[in-house]
Design a protein around this motif. Structure first.
Motif, PDB file in Angstrom:
ATOM      1  N   ASN A 247      42.527  38.823  34.121  1.00 29.06           N
ATOM      2  CA  ASN A 247      42.077  37.653  34.870  1.00 29.06           C
ATOM      3  C   ASN A 247      42.373  37.856  36.350  1.00 29.06           C
ATOM      4  O   ASN A 247      43.398  37.431  36.868  1.00 29.06           O
ATOM      5  CB  ASN A 247      42.794  36.400  34.355  1.00 29.06           C
ATOM      6  CG  ASN A 247      42.488  36.144  32.895  1.00 29.06           C
ATOM      7  OD1 ASN A 247      41.334  36.213  32.485  1.00 29.06           O
ATOM      8  ND2 ASN A 247      43.527  35.856  32.112  1.00 29.06           N
ATOM      9  N   ARG A 248      41.485  38.553  37.019  1.00 24.28           N
ATOM     10  CA  ARG A 248      41.703  38.865  38.428  1.00 24.28           C
ATOM     11  C   ARG A 248      41.466  37.631  39.289  1.00 24.28           C
ATOM     12  O   ARG A 248      40.520  36.885  39.081  1.00 24.28           O
ATOM     13  CB  ARG A 248      40.770  39.984  38.883  1.00 24.28           C
ATOM     14  CG  ARG A 248      41.008  41.311  38.197  1.00 24.28           C
ATOM     15  CD  ARG A 248      40.123  42.365  38.830  1.00 24.28           C
ATOM     16  NE  ARG A 248      38.725  41.942  38.826  1.00 24.28           N
ATOM     17  CZ  ARG A 248      37.782  42.519  39.566  1.00 24.28           C
ATOM     18  NH1 ARG A 248      38.086  43.498  40.374  1.00 24.28           N
ATOM     19  NH2 ARG A 248      36.531  42.105  39.495  1.00 24.28           N
ATOM     20  N   SER A 249      42.307  37.472  40.290  1.00 25.17           N
ATOM     21  CA  SER A 249      42.093  36.391  41.249  1.00 25.17           C
ATOM     22  C   SER A 249      40.983  36.798  42.203  1.00 25.17           C
ATOM     23  O   SER A 249      40.624  37.967  42.329  1.00 25.17           O
ATOM     24  CB  SER A 249      43.376  36.119  42.022  1.00 25.17           C
ATOM     25  OG  SER A 249      43.662  37.204  42.896  1.00 25.17           O
ATOM     26  N   SER A 250      40.450  35.809  42.901  1.00 26.49           N
ATOM     27  CA  SER A 250      39.396  36.107  43.877  1.00 26.49           C
ATOM     28  C   SER A 250      39.941  36.961  45.014  1.00 26.49           C
ATOM     29  O   SER A 250      39.218  37.792  45.580  1.00 26.49           O
ATOM     30  CB  SER A 250      38.808  34.800  44.423  1.00 26.49           C
ATOM     31  OG  SER A 250      39.829  33.987  44.985  1.00 26.49           O
ATOM     32  N   ALA A 251      41.230  36.794  45.356  1.00 28.70           N
ATOM     33  CA  ALA A 251      41.829  37.599  46.414  1.00 28.70           C
ATOM     34  C   ALA A 251      41.893  39.064  46.011  1.00 28.70           C
ATOM     35  O   ALA A 251      41.571  39.970  46.793  1.00 28.70           O
ATOM     36  CB  ALA A 251      43.228  37.079  46.748  1.00 28.70           C
ATOM     37  N   VAL A 252      42.330  39.325  44.775  1.00 27.67           N
ATOM     38  CA  VAL A 252      42.392  40.699  44.281  1.00 27.67           C
ATOM     39  C   VAL A 252      40.993  41.303  44.242  1.00 27.67           C
ATOM     40  O   VAL A 252      40.786  42.469  44.611  1.00 27.67           O
ATOM     41  CB  VAL A 252      43.051  40.750  42.890  1.00 27.67           C
ATOM     42  CG1 VAL A 252      42.901  42.140  42.268  1.00 27.67           C
ATOM     43  CG2 VAL A 252      44.521  40.368  42.979  1.00 27.67           C
ATOM     44  N   ALA A 253      40.037  40.524  43.826  1.00 28.89           N
ATOM     45  CA  ALA A 253      38.651  41.010  43.775  1.00 28.89           C
ATOM     46  C   ALA A 253      38.154  41.385  45.168  1.00 28.89           C
ATOM     47  O   ALA A 253      37.452  42.393  45.341  1.00 28.89           O
ATOM     48  CB  ALA A 253      37.750  39.949  43.155  1.00 28.89           C
ATOM     49  N   ALA A 254      38.525  40.587  46.170  1.00 29.80           N
ATOM     50  CA  ALA A 254      38.108  40.868  47.541  1.00 29.80           C
ATOM     51  C   ALA A 254      38.721  42.177  48.049  1.00 29.80           C
ATOM     52  O   ALA A 254      38.054  42.972  48.718  1.00 29.80           O
ATOM     53  CB  ALA A 254      38.500  39.711  48.458  1.00 29.80           C
TER      54      ALA A 254
END
Length: 235
Positions: free
Chosen positions: A204-211
């Motif tokens: 469950n990746r956060s949007s920050a990690v995805a960025a």
């Protein structure tokens, strides 16, 4: 790096002994050929990467290098002097890397992208040096050669921007643009270093990690977006 890099330090000769570890004749030979400063900086970087700055000891580095406890102090009178030496070397390496990246391109926008990519590559490949160069561990004013190396590095950014914008742009605006660009590229570098150190893969990746992962996957595109946004802000 010669001892002139590290003015401002003090040597405590009362605490130092002159014995040399006999099993390290090869390292002693390297020292006598003038390689000890570089060896100490390399070992210092490795130590910081493993254990942090707080546990860095010149005497421990001397043991690792196979030289007498007094030998490092001839080049780096204090631990801070060693850190300044690492940072100075880092700025010189960064400047040379950026210079080489720029020499084969005449297009201003492409030069900016290559400049930024060289900066990011250096930060990811030499994170300890990078963080010493831009962190708060060293007072630059105490080390003139460090200050000079940093100025030369920043001067390349100014040159790239002057060649990117039209000639009517004032020096004051160039400085503002340089600060904005540097903040953007420096932020990218910090995020990429953080990614390299954590290397976490979660379901469950956060949007920050995805960025951050998107930035790592497309650094060139990110640099073009940064340049475009900075240049548009002038209109």
């Amino acid at each position: 790096m010669s001892s002139e890099v590290v003015e401002g330090g003090e040597m405590n000769t009362e605490e130092m002994k002159s014995e040399v570890q006999p099993e390290a004749s090869a390292r002693r030979s390297a020292y006598h050929h003038g390689d000890l400063p570089g060896t100490l900086m390399d070992l210092g970087v490795q130590h910081i990467a493993r254990e942090g700055i707080e546990k860095l000891s010149l005497r421990a580095l001397a043991r690792e290098a196979g030289v007498s406890p007094t030998a490092p102090y001839r080049h780096f009178p204090t631990r801070l002097c060693l850190l300044a030496g690492i940072a100075t070397r880092g700025f010189r390496r960064l400047t040379e890397r950026m210079r080489l990246a720029l020499q084969d391109s005449a297009d201003p926008n492409e030069r900016f992208v290559k400049f930024g990519q060289a900066y990011l590559d250096f930060a990811c490949e030499e994170p300890v040096s990078y963080e010493l160069m831009f962190g708060g561990a060293i007072e630059f004013d105490r080390y003139p050669m460090l200050h000079e190396a940093a100025e030369a590095s920043f001067g390349q950014l100014l040159e790239v921007l002057r060649n990117t914008v039209d000639a009517s742009v004032s020096d004051e605006e160039i400085q503002l643009l340089a600060g904005s660009v540097w903040a953007g590229v420096h932020g990218m570098a910090a995020l990429l270093i953080s990614k390299l150190r954590t290397r976490r893969q979660t379901a469950n990746r956060s949007s920050a990690v995805a960025a951050i992962e998107r930035l790592a996957a497309e650094p060139e595109r990110a640099l073009r977006l940064l340049l475009g946004s900075v240049l548009r802000s002038r209109t």
